[in-house]
Design a protein around this motif. Structure first.
Motif, PDB file in Angstrom:
ATOM      1  N   THR A 146       0.866  -1.176   0.000  1.00 52.68           N
ATOM      2  CA  THR A 146       0.000   0.000   0.000  1.00 52.68           C
ATOM      3  C   THR A 146       0.906   1.231   0.000  1.00 52.68           C
ATOM      4  O   THR A 146       2.113   1.111   0.237  1.00 52.68           O
ATOM      5  N   THR A 190     -16.240 -17.468  -0.242  1.00 48.89           N
ATOM      6  CA  THR A 190     -14.815 -17.298  -0.552  1.00 48.89           C
ATOM      7  C   THR A 190     -14.497 -15.848  -0.900  1.00 48.89           C
ATOM      8  O   THR A 190     -13.562 -15.255  -0.347  1.00 48.89           O
ATOM      9  N   LEU A 191     -15.263 -15.272  -1.809  1.00 47.03           N
ATOM     10  CA  LEU A 191     -15.005 -13.899  -2.237  1.00 47.03           C
ATOM     11  C   LEU A 191     -15.226 -12.905  -1.095  1.00 47.03           C
ATOM     12  O   LEU A 191     -14.473 -11.933  -0.954  1.00 47.03           O
ATOM     13  N   SER A 192     -16.233 -13.174  -0.267  1.00 45.74           N
ATOM     14  CA  SER A 192     -16.518 -12.273   0.858  1.00 45.74           C
ATOM     15  C   SER A 192     -15.378 -12.281   1.871  1.00 45.74           C
ATOM     16  O   SER A 192     -14.956 -11.228   2.366  1.00 45.74           O
ATOM     17  N   ILE A 194     -12.201 -13.120   1.349  1.00 47.10           N
ATOM     18  CA  ILE A 194     -11.010 -12.502   0.760  1.00 47.10           C
ATOM     19  C   ILE A 194     -11.159 -10.984   0.724  1.00 47.10           C
ATOM     20  O   ILE A 194     -10.239 -10.244   1.097  1.00 47.10           O
ATOM     21  N   PHE A 195     -12.334 -10.517   0.276  1.00 50.07           N
ATOM     22  CA  PHE A 195     -12.571  -9.071   0.186  1.00 50.07           C
ATOM     23  C   PHE A 195     -12.492  -8.418   1.568  1.00 50.07           C
ATOM     24  O   PHE A 195     -11.850  -7.371   1.744  1.00 50.07           O
ATOM     25  N   ALA A 196     -13.135  -9.040   2.557  1.00 51.75           N
ATOM     26  CA  ALA A 196     -13.130  -8.475   3.911  1.00 51.75           C
ATOM     27  C   ALA A 196     -11.709  -8.435   4.479  1.00 51.75           C
ATOM     28  O   ALA A 196     -11.316  -7.456   5.123  1.00 51.75           O
ATOM     29  N   THR A 197     -10.937  -9.468   4.230  1.00 54.78           N
ATOM     30  CA  THR A 197      -9.560  -9.513   4.732  1.00 54.78           C
ATOM     31  C   THR A 197      -8.697  -8.440   4.084  1.00 54.78           C
ATOM     32  O   THR A 197      -7.926  -7.749   4.760  1.00 54.78           O
ATOM     33  N   VAL A 198      -8.830  -8.287   2.768  1.00 52.56           N
ATOM     34  CA  VAL A 198      -8.048  -7.277   2.053  1.00 52.56           C
ATOM     35  C   VAL A 198      -8.397  -5.871   2.538  1.00 52.56           C
ATOM     36  O   VAL A 198      -7.509  -5.039   2.775  1.00 52.56           O
ATOM     37  N   ILE A 199      -9.698  -5.604   2.696  1.00 51.62           N
ATOM     38  CA  ILE A 199     -10.127  -4.285   3.179  1.00 51.62           C
ATOM     39  C   ILE A 199      -9.616  -4.031   4.593  1.00 51.62           C
ATOM     40  O   ILE A 199      -9.123  -2.938   4.912  1.00 51.62           O
ATOM     41  N   TRP A 200      -9.705  -5.047   5.455  1.00 50.69           N
ATOM     42  CA  TRP A 200      -9.240  -4.898   6.838  1.00 50.69           C
ATOM     43  C   TRP A 200      -7.748  -4.563   6.865  1.00 50.69           C
ATOM     44  O   TRP A 200      -7.318  -3.666   7.597  1.00 50.69           O
TER      45      TRP A 200
END
Length: 216
Positions: A146, A190-192, A194-200
């Protein structure tokens, strides 16, 4: 890179191709080349297409081995002492998926069992990545990159320590739960995750940056 690990990487690439050669005469001329969300094949092609994943593995092998050399600050020797193990993990995952696809063409294995094995493999891969994530040193190509992690060694370290825990936990929990979900919910789950982890991790990286600024 240690020779023993390098040999294991090459073995992970070669194993599916050796298996394919061993069962070649037993395979039908037309085999599944793509599988839908239910795990059932929805596209077919000649059996030689089963070897394409080997080309992908070879390309990924050379890419991951040489990417650190492109970083002006690092080289493959010090990006992480565990980086070769991370490469081996990814190649082993691809090899396992490759063998699973060949097996499915050979035994007409498809449906819930097939798709469950794929999703479990994906989550275990993510857990394995999490296991090595906090060993990666700051660089431009590998890890959680980032604007804030690339600017600060401290933010990089904190973000990767947190990210390692999250990815490992996501992988284990995801693998345990996904087998019990209906077809379409497996993808949503699966997508939820991964998405939640990336955002966190992204938000945590920003907060670590702001905290560092405040401390200054």
């Amino acid at each position: 890179m240690k020779n023993s690990l390098n040999y294991l990487m090459l073995a992970a690439i070669a194993a599916p191709l050796i298996y394919l050669a061993f069962v070649w005469n037993q395979l039908p001329d037309i085999v599944p080349t793509h599988f839908g969300p239910s795990g059932k094949p929805d596209a077919f092609g000649p059996k030689w297409t089963l070897g394409i994943l080997t080309v992908v593995s070879i390309g990924l092998y050379f890419l991951m081995r040489n990417v650190p050399h492109l970083d002006p600050r690092l080289n493959q020797a010090n990006v992480s002492e565990h980086y070769p193990k991370l490469i081996l993990l990814v190649l082993t995952f691809l090899g396992a998926i490759h063998i699973l696809i060949i097996r499915s063409a050979l035994e007409q294995m498809a449906g819930e069992v097939f798709i469950n094995l794929v999703f479990i493999g994906v989550f275990l891969l993510l857990a394995g990545i999490g296991n090595y994530l906090n060993t990666i040193k700051s660089n431009y190509f590998v890890g959680i990159r980032t604007p804030w992690t690339l600017e600060s060694e401290t933010v990089w370290r904190k973000t990767h320590q947190m990210g390692a825990k999250l990815f490992f936990a996501m992988g284990i929990v995801g693998a345990l739960v996904v087998v019990w979900l209906p077809e379409m919910w497996k993808i949503v789950w699966t997508l939820s995750l991964i998405f939640a982890t990336v955002i966190w991790v992204f938000v945590y990286s920003y907060r670590a940056h702001k905290q560092e600024q405040a401390n200054r």
